[in-house]
Design a protein around this motif. Sequence first.
Motif, PDB file in Angstrom:
ATOM      1  N   TYR A  89      91.694 -29.733  69.700  1.00 26.38           N
ATOM      2  CA  TYR A  89      91.251 -28.581  68.920  1.00 26.38           C
ATOM      3  C   TYR A  89      89.786 -28.324  69.208  1.00 26.38           C
ATOM      4  O   TYR A  89      88.952 -29.227  69.166  1.00 26.38           O
ATOM      5  N   PHE A  91      86.615 -25.810  68.045  1.00 21.81           N
ATOM      6  CA  PHE A  91      86.172 -24.808  67.089  1.00 21.81           C
ATOM      7  C   PHE A  91      85.249 -23.791  67.745  1.00 21.81           C
ATOM      8  O   PHE A  91      84.745 -23.991  68.847  1.00 21.81           O
ATOM      9  N   MET A  93      82.144 -23.030  66.814  1.00 19.91           N
ATOM     10  CA  MET A  93      80.864 -23.672  67.061  1.00 19.91           C
ATOM     11  C   MET A  93      80.718 -24.862  66.120  1.00 19.91           C
ATOM     12  O   MET A  93      81.576 -25.108  65.292  1.00 19.91           O
ATOM     13  N   PHE A  94      79.617 -25.573  66.272  1.00 19.95           N
ATOM     14  CA  PHE A  94      79.395 -26.776  65.474  1.00 19.95           C
ATOM     15  C   PHE A  94      80.609 -27.695  65.516  1.00 19.95           C
ATOM     16  O   PHE A  94      81.194 -28.035  64.512  1.00 19.95           O
ATOM     17  N   ASN A  95      81.002 -28.030  66.728  1.00 20.58           N
ATOM     18  CA  ASN A  95      82.192 -28.843  66.926  1.00 20.58           C
ATOM     19  C   ASN A  95      81.960 -30.327  66.759  1.00 20.58           C
ATOM     20  O   ASN A  95      82.911 -31.079  66.698  1.00 20.58           O
ATOM     21  N   LEU A  96      80.684 -30.725  66.749  1.00 21.09           N
ATOM     22  CA  LEU A  96      80.410 -32.146  66.945  1.00 21.09           C
ATOM     23  C   LEU A  96      79.937 -32.821  65.669  1.00 21.09           C
ATOM     24  O   LEU A  96      79.312 -32.206  64.811  1.00 21.09           O
ATOM     25  N   ILE A  97      80.282 -34.114  65.568  1.00 22.03           N
ATOM     26  CA  ILE A  97      79.802 -34.911  64.440  1.00 22.03           C
ATOM     27  C   ILE A  97      78.325 -35.207  64.711  1.00 22.03           C
ATOM     28  O   ILE A  97      77.990 -35.815  65.729  1.00 22.03           O
ATOM     29  N   PRO A  98      77.441 -34.757  63.826  1.00 24.08           N
ATOM     30  CA  PRO A  98      76.007 -34.793  64.148  1.00 24.08           C
ATOM     31  C   PRO A  98      75.432 -36.204  64.329  1.00 24.08           C
ATOM     32  O   PRO A  98      74.439 -36.371  65.024  1.00 24.08           O
ATOM     33  N   TYR A  99      76.041 -37.188  63.681  1.00 24.45           N
ATOM     34  CA  TYR A  99      75.428 -38.519  63.737  1.00 24.45           C
ATOM     35  C   TYR A  99      76.014 -39.398  64.847  1.00 24.45           C
ATOM     36  O   TYR A  99      75.706 -40.583  64.914  1.00 24.45           O
ATOM     37  N   LEU A 100      76.848 -38.799  65.702  1.00 15.96           N
ATOM     38  CA  LEU A 100      77.388 -39.583  66.821  1.00 15.96           C
ATOM     39  C   LEU A 100      76.807 -39.048  68.127  1.00 15.96           C
ATOM     40  O   LEU A 100      76.478 -37.865  68.221  1.00 15.96           O
ATOM     41  N   GLU A 104      80.279 -40.880  71.959  1.00 13.57           N
ATOM     42  CA  GLU A 104      81.001 -41.266  70.735  1.00 13.57           C
ATOM     43  C   GLU A 104      81.836 -40.108  70.203  1.00 13.57           C
ATOM     44  O   GLU A 104      82.949 -40.304  69.708  1.00 13.57           O
ATOM     45  N   LEU A 108      86.032 -40.216  69.981  1.00  9.36           N
ATOM     46  CA  LEU A 108      86.473 -40.371  68.593  1.00  9.36           C
ATOM     47  C   LEU A 108      87.975 -40.145  68.358  1.00  9.36           C
ATOM     48  O   LEU A 108      88.619 -40.959  67.690  1.00  9.36           O
ATOM     49  N   PRO A 109      88.578 -39.066  68.927  1.00 15.46           N
ATOM     50  CA  PRO A 109      90.015 -38.875  68.674  1.00 15.46           C
ATOM     51  C   PRO A 109      90.850 -40.063  69.166  1.00 15.46           C
ATOM     52  O   PRO A 109      91.828 -40.444  68.529  1.00 15.46           O
ATOM     53  N   LEU A 111      89.882 -43.074  69.256  1.00 11.70           N
ATOM     54  CA  LEU A 111      89.666 -44.209  68.354  1.00 11.70           C
ATOM     55  C   LEU A 111      90.465 -44.032  67.070  1.00 11.70           C
ATOM     56  O   LEU A 111      90.946 -44.993  66.483  1.00 11.70           O
ATOM     57  N   ARG A 165      86.215 -33.675  74.342  1.00 12.61           N
ATOM     58  CA  ARG A 165      86.828 -34.414  73.248  1.00 12.61           C
ATOM     59  C   ARG A 165      88.261 -33.951  73.014  1.00 12.61           C
ATOM     60  O   ARG A 165      89.162 -34.760  72.808  1.00 12.61           O
TER      61      ARG A 165
END
Lengths: 239, 420
Positions: A89, A91, A93-100, A104, A108-109, A111, A165
């Motif tokens: 999937y 999106f 925008m803002f597709n990413l986990i900011p703290y990784l 990473e 993530l998927p 994991l 990802r």
Amino acid sequence: MTAAPAVAIKDLSFAYHPGRDVLQLPTMVISRGERVFLHGPSGSGKTTLLGLIAGILRPQGGSLAVLGADLGTMSGSERDSFRGERLGYVFQMFNLIPYLSVVENITLPCLLSAPRRARLMQAGSVASLELAAAAIAERLGIGGLLGTPVTELSVGQQQRVAVARALLGAPELVIADEPTSALDSEHREDFLRLLFDETARSGATVLFVSHDLTLAPLFQRTLSLRDLNQVAAARGTHA
Amino acid sequence: MLALKLALKSLWNRRFASTLTVASIALSVALLLGVERVRLGARAGFAGTISQTDLIVGARGGAVPLLLSTVFHIGHATNAVPYSAYAAIKARPDVAWTIPLSLGDSHKGFRVVGTTEDFYQHYHYRRDEQPRLVLGHTPQALFDVVIGSAVATKLGYQVGSALTLAHGVAEVSFQNHTDKPFNVCGILAPTGTPIDRSLFISLEGEEAIHADWADGAPPQSGHGTSVAALIAHPPAVDEITAFFVGAKSRGDTLTLQRDINETKAVALTAVIPGVTLNELWDLVAYGENGLRLVSACVVVVGLLGMLVSIYHSLSERRREMAILRAIGAGPRMIVTLMVVEAGLLTILGAAGGLMLVYVGLVLAQPYVEAEFGLLIPIQAPASGEAGYLSAIFGLGLLLGAIPAWRAYRTTLHDGLTMRL
């Protein structure tokens, strides 16, 4: 199983409040390996349809089969596992986990979903998840950014990370929800080429949703949700 | 494991807010544990002030005041014990030793204790510690005085210093025994008990400074017996304030106590120090519980701060939740993530609090001991503290469930919609 279409919809309906359907789809079929452009202006039920196909929402009427799985009969957590294992999937925008970091985010998927990870390790000749992520990042032109905090990436770079990802672990269906709307026209075509190259490698089906018809010629087939969705068609006043 | 890793990274990403949360939990935990340490230290210190003494005997009166005035030098006994009654009990075959005490005078706010050599031989504290002279000798002459370590350091006295005692135990006394100066003959080692803050003279010395007193008033100046005459003919001791008794065997204590309490000739009270200490604890338990309650409330406030902080972060993290959902995380994963975050903050806070307690102890221990005579031991966490810490952890997880529940509801509602 492989013969089952990527998406098969029959008389699908959905309402957030009883009696007020936002979606009524008599029929919609997407074959395996197809690259489909779904034209969905706002108000056409686009968000709802994607939520249903991704297994976030539960179909209320009719039937919805994704990659041969009948989502209507699956429980919420079964649908979550299904999505994690077999879908990708992207999106707007803002597709990413900011703290990784970039790597990473990409891994993530795999994991979260053990089957997805197992499939990746079996299929490829990769030694580790990180190497697999590095390989796909390399092909997408973000190989040098693996350790970078995602907050330091440009929008275009972020979207490539999102594609990496979505594609790692060879999902059979990739859903992209307006992924190019934040890019300028030149980067848009680059982005699509990369997406197509990668999905062609794994044979994944692409369902690309946008209100911007200029990209439609790049796809094999274009569907218009406003025409397909009886609710939107009945309302019919949308410009 | 994945949830733990994600929670750690997420907390690190918001490290300023996380640090503040952890610090506020740590402070509240340190307060709770610190209060507990001081409470236990005070109890142990109090209980350790007198050891091996089987009975404290004084004029008929309350058990707690007798213990407080003789051992802790708090308050004072009003009535005296005739020396003959003391001598009679001392002579009993089941009595191993006695320590007579004559109280009532002071020096610049420090209590003066009239006693005998028995004190130096038989008094014990903290199980088997005894008062020990670092300098000089026990009182030999009539106007000799041995001073406690705190008296020596506070007032700067050395062996050979001269000092006058004051009548009464108030800080400021209007009746000073200026006519009978005392000579410091010895200094005691620090004990961490009220001994440090006391001066010790002989029973005869105590008697001598009150020679010729009538009806609690001193003789007119120039009319008293001269110091030289007193030294030549020390006055006989006719009464003392109280005395400690060591029985030959523990089994004799109860018989001895009953005999003393039932003596018709003189009205005496004999108390067992340990039993009376327990009465005292019952008394102070109200205050202790109040203190504990307050520190427990502070911990709850600290944890509520964490709840607010996590809850507040949720609205900024809806996007993150939607991404996690899109890549296959179920609502259960989201809930786990939230609860693990709360658990991590609580554990870090509790560990920080424990560390603060130890750092505080190391820094404050000498000061507290010098200033309040309270020795708070630096030791491994007690089982009671482990109980507190697990209760705090449990409460932290429980409170973490509240934002987790909201995140769960939000994720179900938002789905893949990005609400910015």
